[in-house]
Design an enzyme around this catalytic site. Structure first.
Site, PDB file in Angstrom:
ATOM      1  N   GLU A   1      -3.177   5.446  13.131  1.00  9.44           N
ATOM      2  CA  GLU A   1      -2.631   6.713  12.234  1.00  9.44           C
ATOM      3  C   GLU A   1      -3.050   7.786  13.026  1.00  9.44           C
ATOM      4  OE1 GLU A   1      -4.173   6.839   8.119  1.00  9.44           O
ATOM      5  OE2 GLU A   1      -2.778   8.613   7.908  1.00  9.44           O
TER       6      GLU A   1
ATOM      7  N   LYS B   1      -9.892   7.526   0.224  1.00  6.90           N
ATOM      8  CA  LYS B   1     -10.328   6.298  -0.164  1.00  6.90           C
ATOM      9  C   LYS B   1     -11.655   6.115  -0.137  1.00  6.90           C
ATOM     10  CE  LYS B   1      -5.801   3.892   0.998  1.00  6.90           C
ATOM     11  NZ  LYS B   1      -4.930   4.948   1.382  1.00  6.90           N
TER      12      LYS B   1
ATOM     13  N   HIS C   1      -3.285   7.903   5.309  1.00  4.15           N
ATOM     14  CA  HIS C   1      -3.434   6.439   4.552  1.00  4.15           C
ATOM     15  C   HIS C   1      -5.092   6.094   4.779  1.00  4.15           C
ATOM     16  CE1 HIS C   1      -2.371   3.005   2.873  1.00  4.15           C
ATOM     17  NE2 HIS C   1      -2.391   2.096   3.926  1.00  4.15           N
TER      18      HIS C   1
ATOM     19  N   HIS D   1      -9.355   2.022  -2.120  1.00  3.45           N
ATOM     20  CA  HIS D   1      -7.957   1.756  -1.767  1.00  3.45           C
ATOM     21  C   HIS D   1      -7.130   1.081  -3.176  1.00  3.45           C
ATOM     22  CE1 HIS D   1      -4.159   0.797  -0.308  1.00  3.45           C
ATOM     23  NE2 HIS D   1      -4.583   0.259   1.149  1.00  3.45           N
TER      24      HIS D   1
ATOM     25  N   PHE E   1       1.169  -2.958   4.530  1.00  2.00           N
ATOM     26  CA  PHE E   1       1.240  -4.210   5.065  1.00  2.00           C
ATOM     27  C   PHE E   1       2.802  -4.520   4.849  1.00  2.00           C
ATOM     28  CE2 PHE E   1      -3.012  -6.606   4.458  1.00  2.00           C
ATOM     29  CZ  PHE E   1      -3.684  -5.887   5.403  1.00  2.00           C
TER      30      PHE E   1
ATOM     31  N   CYS F   1       0.943  -1.134   0.006  1.00  2.00           N
ATOM     32  CA  CYS F   1       0.005   0.095  -0.076  1.00  2.00           C
ATOM     33  C   CYS F   1       0.686   1.444   0.060  1.00  2.00           C
ATOM     34  CB  CYS F   1      -0.994   0.074   1.250  1.00  2.00           C
ATOM     35  SG  CYS F   1      -1.647  -1.621   1.366  1.00  2.00           S
TER      36      CYS F   1
END
Lengths: 86, 406
Positions: free
Chosen positions: B309, B330, B298, B335, B394, B166
């Site tokens: 976050e 998003k 994010h 995403h 990830f 990501c």
């Protein structure tokens, strides 16, 4: 093997314990199973019983599937097997 | 610490994603808080539990590319080229001679040609055929998009693809920025793309049980997971003096970046890792925390990301965390995994250039663990001088970019 015995076997394998060491009142956390371990256990259970378990890792407490203890998981699986295997 | 040598500016932008097939169309959708997420349409979608995504709809590849090209271009390469054509046209740059020799293309991508893999696995496993098209490998390799961009625009300098799940696009754009800042290149083409919306791609994600069945609602207490998107965004990063000398329109300046790794868990994010990337980007840009007006989060809409976050932002910004705006786009475009940071950079450019902060749509319930100004549901007008774009992958690989108003 009963549903209960099969579920305990799956959880024990994930926790790297003997099935005899998995008590029904223990939580997954007690057994050292983290979020990834939980998702893997649910996958193994779905495969073993050919059922679909409604579980979203983002809202475990809101899911219809109660994962608060080994006993609650067994109860949930017994219900799902009864419902989905009619 | 590296000291900035050359200033780096953005002189071209292009995109195709679920919100639109160009930058103006995408920014208009972001201003309106439009949702591009809808019912997925592809073979075997009925066998999925997750049936929504930010899919590029109304797309006809045959009007964009000829038969020979389509034999070689996976969907992620097609999206990349469409975005690159828009970006290069806006920049006005033509690559030849020394400029061509030192300019390259660095792109982010995670899944490679997943729709090509999916279709060809179906051919050999499900249909039982023993033969596949001869171009399967050059079509699915995840540097294919970068290579085709280099060929179409005569980019003969450093070119490669970065795969950090990501965070791929942010890592890629950071490398392109470094190439120009260090003086190795006068211009670089960068950004990223992804197209995983096929049966196998979504089925794999379902397994993790982190996907939402109904909507992406970042920072909202009732959020229940992420929703995938697809598409590409491509930019031209150029040496400031070079851009100024030729009278180019400057969209924004790239002021700095930082990268970090959590070194802790393959899927669970770490507040410390995120905070180190955010504070590192401020340091690299040479700015104070209170100069940042907006952060493109994010913001995946998962329980784990959003609270981690927000905690990282609160840690780095202290009291200023309550003054700045932070939104996740998003919820609108989904995403895009390896392409997501690139599409999200468009929201950063809009904030700096147009003074419009893209909203976090789908926001329904306040979450005490995400108690920041998340610009809920409606875009807002505000003048900001510096913005950040977060990406936390990830695998615990983080990359944060800092941009400045031109």
């Amino acid at each position: 093997m009963s549903i209960k015995e099969q579920v305990i076997t799956i959880i024990a394998e994930q926790a790297v314990l003997e099935p005899s060491d998995v008590s029904e009142d223990s939580t997954l956390e007690d057994l050292g199973i983290d979020s990834l371990g939980l998702v893997e256990s649910i996958f193994a259970i779905e495969e073993a019983f050919d059922i679909s378990v409604p579980f979203n890792a983002n809202e475990p407490e809101q899911s219809d599937f109660d994962i608060s203890s080994v006993a609650s998981i067994i109860k949930g699986i017994e219900q799902l097997v009864a419902e989905q295997k009619k | 610490m590296t000291r900035a040598m050359n200033r780096v500016v953005i002189t071209g932008a292009g995109t195709i994603n679920a919100l639109g097939a160009s930058v103006p169309a995408t920014l208009e959708a972001m201003r309106e808080g439009r949702c591009g997420i809808g019912e997925l349409e592809f073979q075997d979608v009925d066998r999925l539990a997750i049936k929504i995504g930010g899919q590029v709809k109304g797309y006809d590849a045959e009007t964009r590319f000829n038969r020979q090209q389509l034999a070689l271009y996976d969907r992620f390469t097609q999206f990349t080229l469409i975005a690159a054509r828009e970006a290069l046209a806006q920049s006005g740059l033509v690559f030849s001679g020394d400029l061509a020799a030192t300019s390259g293309v660095i792109l982010g991508n995670s899944g490679g040609g997943m729709t090509t893999l999916d279709a060809n696995y179906r051919t050999v496993y499900e249909d039982g055929k023993n033969r596949v098209h001869p171009f399967v490998v050059p079509k699915l390799m995840n540097n294919a998009a970068a290579s085709h961009v280099s060929m179409e625009f005569n980019l003969k300098g450093p070119s490669f693809t970065v795969a950090t799940a990501c965070a791929s696009s942010n890592h890629a754009m950071a490398q392109a920025f470094n190439m120009v800042r260090s003086g190795m290149s006068k211009a670089m083409v960068t950004g990223g793309s992804e197209s995983m919306l096929c049966f196998g791609g979504v089925k794999a994600w379902e397994g993790l049980r982190v996907m939402s069945k109904d909507a992406c609602r970042p920072f909202s207490a009732n959020r229940n997971g992420m929703v995938q998107g697809e598409g590409a965004a491509i930019f031209v990063f150029e040496d400031y003096e070079h851009a100024k000398a030729r009278g180019a329109d400057i969209l924004a300046e790239v002021a700095g970046f930082a990268m970090s790794s959590d070194a802790s868990d393959i899927v669970m994010p770490s507040k410390q890792g995120a905070a180190r990337a955010i504070s590192g980007a401020l340091r690299d840009a040479g700015i104070n925390a209170d100069q940042v007006g907006y952060i493109n989060a994010h913001g995946t809409g998962t329980a784990a990301n959003d609270k981690t976050e927000c905690a990282a932002v609160a840690d780095v910004f202290g009291a200023h965390a309550d003054q700045l705006m932070i939104s996740s786009t998003k919820a609108m475009h989904g995403h895009l995994i390896g392409g997501t940071g690139a599409v999200e950079l468009l929201a950063c450019i809009m904030a700096l250039r147009d003074g419009v902060i893209a909203p976090t749509i789908g926001y329904e319930e306040a979450d005490p663990e995400c108690a920041l100004d998340v610009v809920p549901n409606e875009a807002r007008e505000a003048k900001v001088d510096y913005v950040l774009s977060n990406a936390f992958a990830f695998g615990g690989l983080n990359a944060v970019l800092a941009l400045k108003r031109a």
